[in-house]
Design a protein around this motif. Sequence first.
Motif, PDB file in Angstrom:
ATOM      1  N   MET A 177       0.907  -1.189   0.110  1.00 52.46           N
ATOM      2  CA  MET A 177      -0.014  -0.058   0.010  1.00 52.46           C
ATOM      3  C   MET A 177       0.729   1.141   0.030  1.00 52.46           C
ATOM      4  O   MET A 177       0.266   2.373   0.045  1.00 52.46           O
ATOM      5  N   ALA A 178       2.272   1.170  -0.408  1.00 60.77           N
ATOM      6  CA  ALA A 178       3.011   2.345  -0.300  1.00 60.77           C
ATOM      7  C   ALA A 178       2.485   3.279  -1.224  1.00 60.77           C
ATOM      8  O   ALA A 178       2.069   3.015  -2.356  1.00 60.77           O
ATOM      9  N   VAL A 207      -2.129   2.195  -5.238  1.00 59.13           N
ATOM     10  CA  VAL A 207      -3.166   1.498  -4.709  1.00 59.13           C
ATOM     11  C   VAL A 207      -4.277   2.304  -3.863  1.00 59.13           C
ATOM     12  O   VAL A 207      -5.376   1.880  -4.264  1.00 59.13           O
ATOM     13  N   GLY A 208      -4.098   3.016  -3.182  1.00 61.09           N
ATOM     14  CA  GLY A 208      -4.889   3.938  -2.264  1.00 61.09           C
ATOM     15  C   GLY A 208      -5.499   4.563  -3.316  1.00 61.09           C
ATOM     16  O   GLY A 208      -7.029   4.801  -2.980  1.00 61.09           O
TER      17      GLY A 208
END
Length: 66
Positions: free
Chosen positions: A41-42, A47-48
Amino acid sequence: MTSEITDIAITPFGVDLNAYKGLTPEPTVKNKLVIGTIKTMAPKYGVGTLIEAYAIFFKNANESKL
């Protein structure tokens, strides 16, 4: 790299399609969205942002059906 490590395959930012040869694909399901990732999720991978964008899309799509 030491000489004892010889069986490592690296597929950077992709998929080794040869690993899936001979498999039968599952039937396509209509009206279904599937998104897969093996990233963390970096923030640099976005992805966020993808999750937030889908939430907005889903909300707007449902409101337009009312």
